[in-house]
Design a protein around this motif. Sequence first.
Motif, PDB file in Angstrom:
ATOM      1  N   TYR A  22       0.848  -1.195   0.000  1.00 40.77           N
ATOM      2  CA  TYR A  22       0.000   0.000   0.000  1.00 40.77           C
ATOM      3  C   TYR A  22       0.880   1.239   0.000  1.00 40.77           C
ATOM      4  O   TYR A  22       1.790   1.375   0.812  1.00 40.77           O
ATOM      5  CB  TYR A  22      -0.916   0.013   1.226  1.00 40.77           C
ATOM      6  CG  TYR A  22      -1.842   1.198   1.237  1.00 40.77           C
ATOM      7  CD1 TYR A  22      -2.991   1.206   0.453  1.00 40.77           C
ATOM      8  CD2 TYR A  22      -1.577   2.312   2.008  1.00 40.77           C
ATOM      9  CE1 TYR A  22      -3.842   2.289   0.440  1.00 40.77           C
ATOM     10  CE2 TYR A  22      -2.420   3.411   2.002  1.00 40.77           C
ATOM     11  CZ  TYR A  22      -3.549   3.388   1.218  1.00 40.77           C
ATOM     12  OH  TYR A  22      -4.390   4.474   1.205  1.00 40.77           O
ATOM     13  N   SER A  23       0.609   2.155  -0.934  1.00 42.78           N
ATOM     14  CA  SER A  23       1.343   3.411  -1.005  1.00 42.78           C
ATOM     15  C   SER A  23       0.539   4.499  -0.298  1.00 42.78           C
ATOM     16  O   SER A  23      -0.583   4.803  -0.717  1.00 42.78           O
ATOM     17  CB  SER A  23       1.570   3.801  -2.463  1.00 42.78           C
ATOM     18  OG  SER A  23       2.033   5.125  -2.556  1.00 42.78           O
ATOM     19  N   SER A  25       1.262   7.721  -0.176  1.00 42.83           N
ATOM     20  CA  SER A  25       1.186   8.943  -0.975  1.00 42.83           C
ATOM     21  C   SER A  25       0.214   8.802  -2.148  1.00 42.83           C
ATOM     22  O   SER A  25      -0.447   9.762  -2.520  1.00 42.83           O
ATOM     23  CB  SER A  25       2.568   9.347  -1.479  1.00 42.83           C
ATOM     24  OG  SER A  25       3.107   8.314  -2.265  1.00 42.83           O
ATOM     25  N   ASN A  49       0.726   0.631 -10.795  1.00 43.12           N
ATOM     26  CA  ASN A  49      -0.550   0.602 -10.093  1.00 43.12           C
ATOM     27  C   ASN A  49      -1.482  -0.472 -10.655  1.00 43.12           C
ATOM     28  O   ASN A  49      -2.589  -0.658 -10.178  1.00 43.12           O
ATOM     29  CB  ASN A  49      -1.235   1.968 -10.112  1.00 43.12           C
ATOM     30  CG  ASN A  49      -1.549   2.433 -11.514  1.00 43.12           C
ATOM     31  OD1 ASN A  49      -1.135   1.831 -12.489  1.00 43.12           O
ATOM     32  ND2 ASN A  49      -2.282   3.526 -11.615  1.00 43.12           N
TER      33      ASN A  49
END
Length: 62
Positions: A22-23, A25, A49
Motif C-alpha cells: 500500500y502506497s 502517498s 498501479n
Amino acid sequence: MKVFHEIEYTFDGGTCFSGVVYSKSLKTKIKVVIWYSKDKKSHKIFFSNDISAEKIYLRVWD
C-alpha cells in the motif's frame, strides 16, 4: 507474512522480487519489483498501479 516473493527472471542472471504494497502517498495498492544484479552490487526498483497483471515485463537500460 512475506510481502515479496522471488519471480522467474532469466534475462541477465539477476534476481527479481515482486510484491503488492500500500502506497500512502498514492492512497492505493501498487506492485513493486526489485531487481538485483548478479553480483548484488546494484539494484533497481520498479512499480505499477496495475496489480492485476499476471506477467511483469522488465526492460532494463543502462
